[in-house]
Design a protein around this motif. Structure first.
Motif, PDB file in Angstrom:
ATOM      1  N   TYR A  76      73.475  36.210 -15.118  1.00  0.00           N
ATOM      2  CA  TYR A  76      72.130  36.744 -15.270  1.00  0.00           C
ATOM      3  C   TYR A  76      71.334  36.533 -13.978  1.00  0.00           C
ATOM      4  CZ  TYR A  76      67.474  37.515 -17.183  1.00  0.00           C
ATOM      5  OH  TYR A  76      66.212  37.969 -17.405  1.00  0.00           O
ATOM      6  N   VAL A  77      71.485  35.340 -13.409  1.00  0.00           N
ATOM      7  CA  VAL A  77      70.766  35.034 -12.170  1.00  0.00           C
ATOM      8  C   VAL A  77      71.231  35.962 -11.045  1.00  0.00           C
ATOM      9  CG1 VAL A  77      70.457  33.299 -10.369  1.00  0.00           C
ATOM     10  CG2 VAL A  77      70.216  32.663 -12.776  1.00  0.00           C
ATOM     11  N   VAL A  78      72.568  36.185 -10.995  1.00  0.00           N
ATOM     12  CA  VAL A  78      73.091  37.087  -9.965  1.00  0.00           C
ATOM     13  C   VAL A  78      72.503  38.485 -10.156  1.00  0.00           C
ATOM     14  CG1 VAL A  78      75.169  38.281  -9.172  1.00  0.00           C
ATOM     15  CG2 VAL A  78      75.212  35.804  -9.534  1.00  0.00           C
ATOM     16  N   LEU A  79      72.375  38.903 -11.422  1.00  0.00           N
ATOM     17  CA  LEU A  79      71.781  40.207 -11.706  1.00  0.00           C
ATOM     18  C   LEU A  79      70.344  40.258 -11.175  1.00  0.00           C
ATOM     19  CD1 LEU A  79      71.848  42.993 -13.232  1.00  0.00           C
ATOM     20  CD2 LEU A  79      70.845  41.763 -15.176  1.00  0.00           C
ATOM     21  N   LEU A  80      69.590  39.184 -11.461  1.00  0.00           N
ATOM     22  CA  LEU A  80      68.209  39.126 -10.974  1.00  0.00           C
ATOM     23  C   LEU A  80      68.164  39.222  -9.445  1.00  0.00           C
ATOM     24  CD1 LEU A  80      66.472  36.392 -13.172  1.00  0.00           C
ATOM     25  CD2 LEU A  80      66.250  38.871 -13.311  1.00  0.00           C
ATOM     26  N   PHE A  81      69.060  38.464  -8.813  1.00  0.00           N
ATOM     27  CA  PHE A  81      69.152  38.520  -7.347  1.00  0.00           C
ATOM     28  C   PHE A  81      69.355  39.940  -6.889  1.00  0.00           C
ATOM     29  CE2 PHE A  81      69.886  33.925  -6.876  1.00  0.00           C
ATOM     30  CZ  PHE A  81      69.214  33.713  -5.696  1.00  0.00           C
ATOM     31  N   GLY A  82      70.315  40.592  -7.575  1.00  0.00           N
ATOM     32  CA  GLY A  82      70.649  41.967  -7.192  1.00  0.00           C
ATOM     33  C   GLY A  82      69.443  42.877  -7.314  1.00  0.00           C
ATOM     34  N   VAL A  83      68.742  42.753  -8.445  1.00  0.00           N
ATOM     35  CA  VAL A  83      67.580  43.612  -8.692  1.00  0.00           C
ATOM     36  C   VAL A  83      66.506  43.346  -7.633  1.00  0.00           C
ATOM     37  CG1 VAL A  83      65.656  43.995 -10.264  1.00  0.00           C
ATOM     38  CG2 VAL A  83      67.986  43.903 -11.145  1.00  0.00           C
ATOM     39  N   ALA A  84      66.230  42.049  -7.423  1.00  0.00           N
ATOM     40  CA  ALA A  84      65.189  41.688  -6.458  1.00  0.00           C
ATOM     41  C   ALA A  84      65.560  42.179  -5.072  1.00  0.00           C
ATOM     42  CB  ALA A  84      64.984  40.171  -6.452  1.00  0.00           C
ATOM     43  N   PHE A  85      66.803  42.003  -4.708  1.00  0.00           N
ATOM     44  CA  PHE A  85      67.273  42.390  -3.386  1.00  0.00           C
ATOM     45  C   PHE A  85      67.148  43.896  -3.193  1.00  0.00           C
ATOM     46  CE2 PHE A  85      70.685  43.185  -0.237  1.00  0.00           C
ATOM     47  CZ  PHE A  85      70.161  42.405   0.782  1.00  0.00           C
ATOM     48  N   ALA A  86      67.619  44.624  -4.231  1.00  0.00           N
ATOM     49  CA  ALA A  86      67.564  46.086  -4.154  1.00  0.00           C
ATOM     50  C   ALA A  86      66.115  46.554  -4.058  1.00  0.00           C
ATOM     51  CB  ALA A  86      68.243  46.704  -5.372  1.00  0.00           C
ATOM     52  N   ALA A  87      65.232  45.912  -4.832  1.00  0.00           N
ATOM     53  CA  ALA A  87      63.828  46.322  -4.819  1.00  0.00           C
ATOM     54  C   ALA A  87      63.216  46.072  -3.446  1.00  0.00           C
ATOM     55  CB  ALA A  87      63.046  45.556  -5.886  1.00  0.00           C
ATOM     56  N   ASP A  88      63.554  44.933  -2.854  1.00  0.00           N
ATOM     57  CA  ASP A  88      63.059  44.632  -1.513  1.00  0.00           C
ATOM     58  C   ASP A  88      63.531  45.682  -0.511  1.00  0.00           C
ATOM     59  OD1 ASP A  88      61.340  42.565  -1.684  1.00  0.00           O
ATOM     60  OD2 ASP A  88      62.837  40.978  -1.346  1.00  0.00           O
ATOM     61  N   ARG A  89      64.815  46.040  -0.648  1.00  0.00           N
ATOM     62  CA  ARG A  89      65.383  47.039   0.273  1.00  0.00           C
ATOM     63  C   ARG A  89      64.659  48.365   0.121  1.00  0.00           C
ATOM     64  NH1 ARG A  89      70.661  46.106   2.326  1.00  0.00           N
ATOM     65  NH2 ARG A  89      70.635  48.282   2.975  1.00  0.00           N
ATOM     66  N   LEU A  90      64.451  48.755  -1.141  1.00  0.00           N
ATOM     67  CA  LEU A  90      63.777  50.029  -1.416  1.00  0.00           C
ATOM     68  C   LEU A  90      62.352  50.012  -0.854  1.00  0.00           C
ATOM     69  CD1 LEU A  90      64.833  51.030  -5.031  1.00  0.00           C
ATOM     70  CD2 LEU A  90      65.229  52.305  -2.921  1.00  0.00           C
ATOM     71  N   ALA A  91      61.668  48.888  -1.102  1.00  0.00           N
ATOM     72  CA  ALA A  91      60.281  48.797  -0.648  1.00  0.00           C
ATOM     73  C   ALA A  91      60.220  48.856   0.871  1.00  0.00           C
ATOM     74  CB  ALA A  91      59.647  47.506  -1.160  1.00  0.00           C
ATOM     75  N   ALA A  92      61.183  48.157   1.514  1.00  0.00           N
ATOM     76  CA  ALA A  92      61.187  48.140   2.978  1.00  0.00           C
ATOM     77  C   ALA A  92      61.449  49.534   3.528  1.00  0.00           C
ATOM     78  CB  ALA A  92      62.234  47.159   3.486  1.00  0.00           C
TER      79      ALA A  92
END
Lengths: 892, 126
Positions: A14-30
């Motif tokens: 679950y934590v890895v999933l959260l990491f993935g989501v957060a990471f992807a969102a950061d990438r998208l925002a950037a």
């Protein structure tokens, strides 16, 4: 039943999933994509970190213990969202326009950027947040233990699991909360992750609820019957507690650092509040929908003594529904992690910005010019702060033993954090609120909260039982839970009532009594009237900018040449062939920098603002302009003073030069005069002596006569040399005076007789001898010399048929005045001013004088402390001599 | 042939010495001691030679000379100028004003006589 290993694996996954989501969102925002990341849906979901593990597990426990009272925790925020969303909008506007990074920053900024206040709020937030974090750790640990109890391997150890949970959460918060430093402190990745967690926990709770209603109770009807049968169904409203709790939860919703973080700091659009105003209450409604059914069913089917806080987990487990229990566990885990991560981020921002960085900067020698990159230091400070905050939570959990009910820990935290409310609301709506007031209110409320709630709540560890029961030093009216003798109140109600009311009173009274600084007043106006001042975005948006206007303005400031060059270079840089550059934000920023070199930063900002129109000029801008102008004025004042000083010096030099030139001319003229006066008698002497030498046939009469001429001219030469020497001695000031005592009368007697003796000319001297009996103390010979000069002048120059000289004397207060008036035709007015000059010749001077006599008289009188002047209007030549009765050394 | 010299000098002793010297040389000597009316006196006397002091009461010898040279019939009059100041500036001024000979006081009698003779010789030759 799921084993512990499976559980840990699921957690990690679950934590890895959260990491993935957060990471992807950061990438998208950037990358500037993913507008949905900034949608109102995400915003509303992120607000639901209000619902922590306390809500997830504790609501059911609370319902099981105290009936419907748990509703108050949802009612507070709902009321705020529905009826006070305009207040929240103001908060968001203020936060965004002042680029506030935390609630401590907001309070400090409002009250004149006071760091003391920021530190107070930070301490309060950390103290209030620590039990809350401990609560999350406890809930995760408890839910682990449910599964562990059933785990045959027996690997589970409570202590170590709490540690690993805390460490894991710290790592997650550090990784995503401090990845980079954004000017606005926005973290798209984290916000997206917690929005996902909000969905997970809602889904989990709804799933458990649905299972309980339809899987266990057998439908809505039977469920309602069960509820009616249980005690929970009875409305048993304790008005005091309900009001207090609704108020507390409302206050906490606004003041909690993590709520402030998601609601204000992470807000990307004010409009999202409109959606959140109905969507967030809806979320709260959904998440509380099945609390009562789960509690009722849990009380029914679970064995006596089971922890109602864990019914959400234990009910599905008891029914053998492992997967639902797992989902429920994930829901609880989500609630806890999202809360901990955001809280840690918010608190670490406060701690690093208001505590660590000021200290670090002051250790850098206080040289306010830390121009180097401090980003890594800020990041390091935040990371360490997160670790320390997590450690605090961990130790609080270990200290308190994890025994207290979840709900009560949460309420203690709420009551603490609510102490910020008066300063916050007062700051937003009351211009008269001052820093002193805010400090007073916070301090009073904070101390009361510690004394009446926090310390008693921690058992006998920090506060002796005796104090609790009979007050400190036996002062019963100071008992922590019965202040001023008011007994029988619920401790929570007691604390909230006293702390918040005294907090508010202290805040108001101190605000009214204290006087705000100019900065405070300015900030007050900007905060309270935030909607009147339009938001000034820092970056320029030059869409409406007129390059030509900018060019004209720049020309005025920089001059035509440099302005043209600058614009040309910028246009080339943009690659366009137009002579004027496009007003891109980057260009405008460079232009602002360029202009600020000439007119100061504030003025440059205001001027560009005027033309670009992206922002109107704010009061702060104007004040900054005024400050700069004042500095310029002061500088130009200094320049003026310097210039005046230079002018003065130049004038002095000019005067000195003129004087030197005059003196030089006087010297030349003097030498020329002396030469003339010497050569004239020498010419006669030489001529006649050659005649006597070369001429044999001179008669004896001629011989006698020529010898007499030679003799007279020789005497004239001698006299001239004597006078020159006398004058030189007098002028150099090296004359030694021979002061003696006598009467004026005898001095005059001697002068008259010595002048008139041995002359063939006649002069009648008239005197009033009675008036001359004035005793004098002066250099009698020098004074006599002056008198002789004046009398012999009258003798030589008086052109009357019967020359007369009248000498009159009188005593005038410490001085004697002697007038010498003859009956001749006097000195023509044009010559009167020069008679005292050397070699002054008035008319045809054939009397053999060199013209030094009166110059010598003037010098003598000056040495004697008196004066000599020409006295006009007396008929003939008239001189007045004025002399002190007693010679004074100082008169020289 | 009578030779007339006009001496304008305010120091009586100097005037007496020059009168003595030039009378013995055969000159008819007239003297005057004022600057102000000197020009008129010169016109009336119409001398063959003018001896002029610089420092005179009323009007300086320099001014008298300058005004004199303005007059048509006085262009050729030999003028011997005497000064007690003896500065080069005075000599330049005198030469600009049209002086014939410039002498600084005190002078020797032979110097004076030589100058007078030279000036007279030049005047009669031309």
């Amino acid at each position: 039943m799921a084993t512990l290993n499976v559980l840990i694996l699921v957690c990690l996954g679950y934590v890895v999933l959260l990491f993935g989501v957060a990471f992807a969102a950061d990438r998208l925002a950037a990358a500037g994509k993913g507008a949905w990341l900034r949608s109102s849906l995400i915003y509303t979901l992120s607000l639901s970190i209000y619902c922590t593990a306390w809500t997830f597990y504790g609501a059911v426990g609370n319902a099981a213990r105290s009936g419907l009272e748990f509703v108050t925790i949802y009612l507070g925020p709902t009321l705020v969202m529905i009826s006070w969303w305009w207040g929240l909008r103001k908060l968001v506007r203020v936060g965004r326009s002042h680029r506030v990074t935390s609630i401590a920053d907001l309070i400090s900024s409002r009250y004149g950027k006071s760091n003391t206040l920021a530190i107070c709020v930070t301490i309060l937030a950390v103290l209030g947040g620590t039990p809350y974090i401990a609560l999350q750790l406890q809930s995760i640990t408890l839910s682990f233990s449910i599964f562990a109890d059933a785990d045959p391997s027996g690997l589970y150890r409570e202590g170590s699991s709490v540690f690993w949970v805390a460490a894991g959460l710290a790592v997650f918060a550090i990784l995503f909360g401090t990845r980079n430093l954004d000017a606005n402190e926005r973290h798209h990745g984290v916000v997206t992750a917690i929005a996902l967690e909000s969905v997970v926990k809602l889904f989990a709770l709804l799933a458990v609820g649905a299972f309980v209603v339809w899987g266990v109770a057998g439908g809505v009807g039977p469920m309602m019957d069960r509820i009616d049968a249980s005690e929970i169904g009875h409305w048993n409203v304790d008005t005091g507690r309900w009001t207090t709790f609704i108020f507390l939860s409302a206050a906490a919703f606004v003041c909690l650092p993590r709520m402030f973080q998601v609601m204000v700091v992470e807000n990307t659009d004010e409009g999202h509040l409109r959606t959140a105003a109905w969507a967030f209450p809806l979320y709260l409604l959904l998440i509380s929908l099945f609390v009562v059914p789960i509690a009722v069913v849990g009380l029914d089917i679970m064995p006596e003594g089971s922890n109602p806080d864990l019914f959400v987990l234990t009910v599905p487990l008891s029914q053998g529904n492992d997967w639902l229990a797992m989902l429920s566990f994930i829901g609880g885990f989500s609630s806890a992690t999202s809360m901990v991560i955001v809280t840690a981020m918010a608190l670490s921002t406060m701690v690093s910005n208001h505590v660590v960085m000021p200290i670090w900067l002051s250790t850098q020698g206080g040289s306010g010019s830390v121009s180097g990159d401090v980003r890594h230091i800020v990041l390091l400070a935040r990371r360490i702060s997160i670790a320390v905050i997590m450690a605090l939570g961990f130790f609080y959990y270990r200290l308190s033993g994890g025994g207290a009910a979840l709900a009560s820990i949460g309420l203690i935290a709420f009551a603490g954090i609510a102490q910020i409310l008066p300063a916050l609301v007062g700051g937003l709506f009351w211009r008269g609120a001052t820093r002193t007031g805010a400090l007073a209110g916070l301090t009073v409320g904070f101390l009361l909260w510690i004394y009446t709630l926090l310390l008693p709540g921690m058992g006998g560890v920090l506060m002796p039982e005796s104090v609790l029961h009979s007050g400190p030093f036996g002062l019963s009216w100071l008992r922590p839970q019965a202040l001023f003798g008011i007994e029988g109140m619920d401790p929570m109600v007691h604390t909230v009532m006293w702390s918040l009311s005294l907090n508010t009173i202290a805040f108001c009274v101190a605000s009214l009594l204290s006087f705000p600084s100019p900065l405070e007043r300015l900030q007050a106006a900007q905060f309270v009237n935030v909607f009147d001042h339009s938001v000034a975005p820092r970056g320029w948006t030059g869409s409406v900018a007129q390059s030509e206007d900018l060019m004209i303005m720049t020309q005025r400031i920089l001059g035509a040449g440099p302005a043209h060059e600058f614009f040309q270079a910028e246009a080339e840089k943009q690659g366009g062939r137009a002579s004027l550059p496009e007003p891109t934000p980057a260009f405008l920023e460079r232009l602002e920098r360029e202009l600020s070199g000439s007119v100061g930063a504030a003025t440059a900002h205001a001027m560009i603002g005027q033309i670009v129109g992206g922002s109107s000029v704010s009061v702060e801008d104007l004040l900054a302009v005024a400050d700069e102008s004042a500095q310029l004025l002061e500088y130009s004042g200094q320049l003026e003073a310097k210039s005046a000083e230079l002018t003065r010096t130049a004038r002095q030099l000019r005067e000195a030069n003129t004087k030197l030139t005059q003196i030089s001319e006087q010297k030349d003229s003097f030498l020329s005069q002396v030469s003339h006066e010497l050569r004239t008698p020498m010419t006669s002497i030489r001529a006649f002596s050659e005649i006597m030498r070369d001429t044999d046939e001179l008669s004896p009469e001629e011989q006698t006569r020529y010898a007499a001429i030679i003799h007279d001219e020789a005497l004239r030469l001698t006299r001239l040399l004597d006078d020159l020497l006398d004058l030189s001695v007098l002028e150099s000031g090296r004359v030694s005076l021979n002061v003696g005592d006598d009467t004026l009368r005898s001095v005059l007697d001697r002068a008259v007789s010595s002048t008139l003796a041995g002359t063939s000319k006649t002069l009648t001297v008239r005197r009033t001898k009675a008036a001359e009996r004035i005793p004098l103390q002066t250099d009698l010979d020098r004074l006599g010399q002056v008198f002789i000069n004046l009398i012999s002048n009258a003798l030589k120059y008086c052109d009357a048929d019967e020359p007369e000289l009248t000498i009159s004397a009188h005593d005038v207060g410490g001085h004697v005045v002697i007038d010498f008036v003859d009956n001749g035709s006097g000195i023509p007015p044009g010559s009167r001013s020069v008679v005292f000059e050397k070699f002054a010749r008035v008319g045809g001077d054939k009397a053999g004088g060199a013209g030094l006599g009166l110059a010598i008289c003037r010098e003598i009188m000056q040495r004697l402390g008196g004066e000599i002047m020409y006295l006009p209007g007396q008929g003939g030549a008239a001189f007045r001599v004025r002399l002190p009765l007693a010679y004074q050394q100082a008169a020289q | 042939m009578s030779r007339k010299v006009l001496l304008i000098e305010d120091e009586p002793n100097i005037a007496e010495a020059i009168r003595f010297l030039l009378t013995r040389e055969g000159w008819q000597v007239e003297t005057h001691a004022e600057g102000a009316d000197a020009l008129q006196v010169i016109r009336v006397a119409s001398p063959d030679l003018l001896i002029l002091d610089v420092m005179l009461p009323g009007k300086s010898g320099m001014e008298i000379l300058r005004d004199l040279r303005e007059l048509e019939d006085m262009q050729g009059l030999p003028v011997l100028m005497l000064t007690a100041r003896g500065q080069t500036r005075d000599r330049e001024m005198a030469e600009n004003a049209g002086v014939s000979r410039f002498m600084t006081k005190p002078f020797s009698n032979s110097e004076m006589l030589t100058a007078v003779r030279d000036l007279h010789a030049q005047a009669t030759q031309s």
